[in-house]
Design a protein around this motif. Structure first.
Motif, PDB file in Angstrom:
ATOM      1  N   ASP A   5       0.942  -1.093  -0.085  1.00 36.49           N
ATOM      2  CA  ASP A   5       0.055   0.044   0.151  1.00 36.49           C
ATOM      3  C   ASP A   5       0.897   1.179   0.050  1.00 36.49           C
ATOM      4  O   ASP A   5       0.842   2.154  -0.785  1.00 36.49           O
ATOM      5  CB  ASP A   5      -1.053   0.036   1.159  1.00 36.49           C
ATOM      6  N   GLU A   6       1.772   1.100   0.946  1.00 33.76           N
ATOM      7  CA  GLU A   6       2.509   2.369   0.892  1.00 33.76           C
ATOM      8  C   GLU A   6       3.400   2.680  -0.463  1.00 33.76           C
ATOM      9  O   GLU A   6       3.768   3.790  -0.801  1.00 33.76           O
ATOM     10  CB  GLU A   6       3.770   2.273   2.005  1.00 33.76           C
ATOM     11  N   LEU A   8       2.377   1.774  -3.468  1.00 37.82           N
ATOM     12  CA  LEU A   8       1.515   2.227  -4.342  1.00 37.82           C
ATOM     13  C   LEU A   8       0.924   3.753  -4.261  1.00 37.82           C
ATOM     14  O   LEU A   8       1.091   4.584  -4.994  1.00 37.82           O
ATOM     15  CB  LEU A   8       0.126   1.423  -4.134  1.00 37.82           C
ATOM     16  N   VAL A   9       0.836   4.205  -2.908  1.00 34.68           N
ATOM     17  CA  VAL A   9       0.549   5.521  -2.648  1.00 34.68           C
ATOM     18  C   VAL A   9       1.506   6.431  -2.869  1.00 34.68           C
ATOM     19  O   VAL A   9       1.569   7.420  -3.831  1.00 34.68           O
ATOM     20  CB  VAL A   9       0.007   5.708  -1.200  1.00 34.68           C
ATOM     21  N   SER A  10       2.918   6.052  -2.342  1.00 34.83           N
ATOM     22  CA  SER A  10       3.894   6.783  -2.658  1.00 34.83           C
ATOM     23  C   SER A  10       4.372   6.916  -4.059  1.00 34.83           C
ATOM     24  O   SER A  10       4.643   8.162  -4.687  1.00 34.83           O
ATOM     25  CB  SER A  10       5.338   6.748  -1.568  1.00 34.83           C
ATOM     26  N   GLU A  12       2.210   6.858  -6.599  1.00 32.59           N
ATOM     27  CA  GLU A  12       1.035   7.550  -7.350  1.00 32.59           C
ATOM     28  C   GLU A  12       1.658   9.075  -7.069  1.00 32.59           C
ATOM     29  O   GLU A  12       1.323  10.129  -8.012  1.00 32.59           O
ATOM     30  CB  GLU A  12      -0.239   7.190  -6.728  1.00 32.59           C
ATOM     31  N   PHE A  13       1.840   9.446  -5.761  1.00 35.17           N
ATOM     32  CA  PHE A  13       2.036  10.853  -5.449  1.00 35.17           C
ATOM     33  C   PHE A  13       3.550  11.392  -6.129  1.00 35.17           C
ATOM     34  O   PHE A  13       3.478  12.346  -6.698  1.00 35.17           O
ATOM     35  CB  PHE A  13       2.362  10.821  -3.992  1.00 35.17           C
ATOM     36  N   ALA A  15       4.367  10.129  -9.250  1.00 31.38           N
ATOM     37  CA  ALA A  15       3.913  10.638 -10.472  1.00 31.38           C
ATOM     38  C   ALA A  15       3.063  11.769 -10.852  1.00 31.38           C
ATOM     39  O   ALA A  15       3.207  12.743 -11.647  1.00 31.38           O
ATOM     40  CB  ALA A  15       3.061   9.376 -11.287  1.00 31.38           C
ATOM     41  N   TYR A  16       2.112  11.937  -9.760  1.00 30.44           N
ATOM     42  CA  TYR A  16       1.433  13.033  -9.731  1.00 30.44           C
ATOM     43  C   TYR A  16       2.348  14.513  -9.518  1.00 30.44           C
ATOM     44  O   TYR A  16       2.084  15.250 -10.509  1.00 30.44           O
ATOM     45  CB  TYR A  16       0.568  13.086  -8.616  1.00 30.44           C
TER      46      TYR A  16
END
Lengths: 399, 188
Positions: A5-6, A8-10, A12-13, A15-16
């Motif tokens: 999860d960590e 995945l979230v980091s 995505e951020f 890339a954002y």
């Protein structure tokens, strides 16, 4: 929280960040300078206009009133309201005097409103503690107290209370009704056009307390501190006997809420609500010397949460009656000598009851209605008053 | 100046255009232009993630820098001037100033050049963020995009550190669940 999860979230951020940053187009520090310059020019014009009005209106009024006298107007005197002896509370700090001439310093941030500007404006006031005189809504402040319902500016401070980087104005206002009246602390700001707008009410006087707000200040962190007293001065009550507290408030984005300090007052140590009841009295048969005796039962209660250190009971009846026997020995100094039939005793704790059987001797066979009276005494240094006098007397018959 | 986790996404432009002014302002603390160029993009990025609107985020950050410049002699002496600008920008994002400006900005934008959005591959994160409660969203954005520690977030939000940890934990879990669902749907 799994490692996946960590990641995945980091991921995505990250890339954002990469995608959005290239789309950001800063207007540049030059545009900042231009905006600030433009606002300062506007602020100077607004300040100058307000000061001209604040000075011109009283000068005109002064000139009109004094036309037959010396027509020289005194702008410095009229622009700056003089403190009124009837309204100034002895301990509230005097509002710092505002220079009556326009300071050309353009640094004044938008929501920083001076005393003179507040006095010159029509303000939209939040609701007062409900009362028949003072009204919410559009109001002009008064420099001095002239008539019931006048609203006085009793304290002023500035600070960034909503965290928007600019100062707002905090005003302690009091609507005067005689020597009393409700008070409130209100935050004012300016809108985009430079008009004064009401940000919100910080706090106001309440029933049963605080009856009186004393001072307002803004801390560096944006907390508003308000000093308040449980009981208002006046009517024989000195502010020295009131309990005082500082409470802290902060802006939530929509309203002010308390964040610091006590939320209520304890019982005031100078107030003792006492009550008294007395039974009827029947005189006994005549003695050899012609006098008659009887007993009256007097009950004294302390209905408050504060101890009454010294209490006086007074039995009012026709002359010719003296204290004789019974519980008079429980009084300070024993039975009262000839004269007023009184008994001082104490302390009487919070909620406590004391029952006396007082013996009386009567020499003239009088009959009628007497009054039993109770009064809290205290000392000069530590006075004691009764907040409700209705239960301090009781009538009794004697025959 | 204290070094915060604020990532520097941009460097000031070469000396010349703003160099003279910057040198003068450096005398009483950090240079305004330097601070602006070093942090404008990063702050805008954070607020875009928070409000979901790049133009509005740019407006908010520009306004925060205006307010900093208006009191620059004081702000420049703070230990951490960018923390002040960040706090003001975030407060503006939740303030009535934003509400007042929204209608005005919308009208203006009709005449503005269209600002290209973040692209379709970033829509999933934006959509997932939009579903979070505001305080969870602030916490994850400040953590992942401003690179602030739990202590620094607690200071900015004026809440206990335990509260921030809980916001972060719950925000992150909700985001992960949302993003994973999207991926599954995408592959189907």
């Amino acid at each position: 929280m799994s490692e996946f999860d960590e990641m995945l979230v980091s991921g995505e951020f990250a890339a954002y960040r990469e995608a959005v940053v290239s789309a950001v187009h800063p207007a540049g520090p030059g545009a900042v300078r231009e905006t600030v310059r433009r606002r300062r020019r506007r602020a100077v014009v607004a300040t100058a206009t307000a000061v001209v009005l604040a000075v011109a209106v009283p000068v005109a009024a002064h000139a009109a009133l004094d036309r037959q006298h010396d027509p020289r107007p005194g702008p410095a005197q009229t622009a700056e309201p003089t403190p009124s002896a009837t309204t100034a509370s002895p301990t509230s700090p005097a509002p710092s005097p505002t220079p009556s001439t326009a300071s050309p310093t353009p640094a004044a941030p938008d929501g920083r409103i001076t005393r003179a500007q507040l006095l010159a404006a029509r303000l939209d006031l939040p609701a007062w503690l409900p009362n028949p005189v003072c009204e919410a809504g559009p109001t002009r402040l008064s420099a001095t107290y002239r008539t019931e319902g006048d609203v006085l500016l009793e304290g002023l401070d500035h600070g960034d209370v909503d965290g928007d980087g600019r100062d707002e104005t905090l005003a302690l206002l009091r609507c005067l009704v005689g020597q009393h009246g409700p008070s409130q602390v209100v935050a004012f700001d300016r809108d985009e056009r430079g008009r004064i707008v009401t940000l919100g009410q910080v706090t106001r006087s309440a029933r049963p307390n605080p009856e009186w707000l004393l001072a307002v200040e803004v801390t560096g962190g944006g907390t508003i501190r308000v000093e308040m007293a449980d009981l208002a001065p006046g009517g024989g009550w000195s502010l020295d006997w009131s309990q005082r507290q500082w409470r802290g408030y902060r802006w939530t984005g929509e309203r002010f809420t308390q964040v610091d300090g006590p939320t209520s007052f304890g019982p005031n140590p100078h107030l003792a609500d006492l009550s008294v009841t007395a039974t009827d009295l029947a005189w006994g048969p005549k003695n050899a010397d012609g006098t008659r005796t009887g007993t009256i039962t007097v009950t004294v209660r302390n209905l408050s949460q504060a101890p009454a250190n010294l209490v006086e009971v007074h039995l009012r009846m026709q002359v010719g009656t003296t204290a004789d026997g019974g519980d008079w020995s429980a009084c300070q100094g024993g039975p009262p000598p000839k004269g007023p039939i009184t008994c001082r005793f104490g302390p009487l704790g919070p909620g406590a009851t004391r029952i006396f059987q007082f013996g009386l001797r009567n020499s003239n066979t009088s009959s009628g209605t007497g009054i039993a009276e109770v009064t809290p005494i205290g000392t000069d240094a530590d006075p004691l008053l009764d907040p409700s006098r209705e239960n301090n007397e009781d009538r009794y018959h004697y025959r | 100046m204290m070094v915060t986790g604020e990532p520097r996404l941009d460097e000031p432009p070469p000396e010349g255009a703003t160099g003279r002014r910057k040198d003068r302002e450096r005398t009483d603390g950090v240079g305004f232009d330097e601070l602006y160029h070093a942090h404008f993009r990063s702050l805008t990025l954070q607020l875009t993630a928070y409000c979901g609107d790049l133009s509005q985020a740019q407006d908010l950050v520009q306004e925060a820098f205006c307010r900093a410049f208006a009191r620059w002699s004081r702000v420049s002496r703070y230990d951490d001037p960018v923390a002040w600008v960040r706090r003001v920008a975030w407060n503006l994002a939740t303030s009535r100033w934003r509400r007042l400006r929204t209608a005005q900005t919308w009208l203006l934008r009709q005449r503005e050049e269209h600002v290209p959005g973040p692209g379709p591959d970033r829509v999933a994160l934006a959509a997932a963020l939009a579903l979070l409660p505001a305080n969870h969203r602030r916490a994850v954005v400040l953590h992942y995009l401003a690179d602030l520690s739990v202590t620094q977030i607690a200071q900015q939000e004026q809440v206990p550190e335990g509260t921030v940890k809980s916001w972060l934990h719950r925000g992150r879990a909700a985001l992960a669940a949302q993003l994973a669902t999207n991926e599954v749907n995408h592959h189907e």
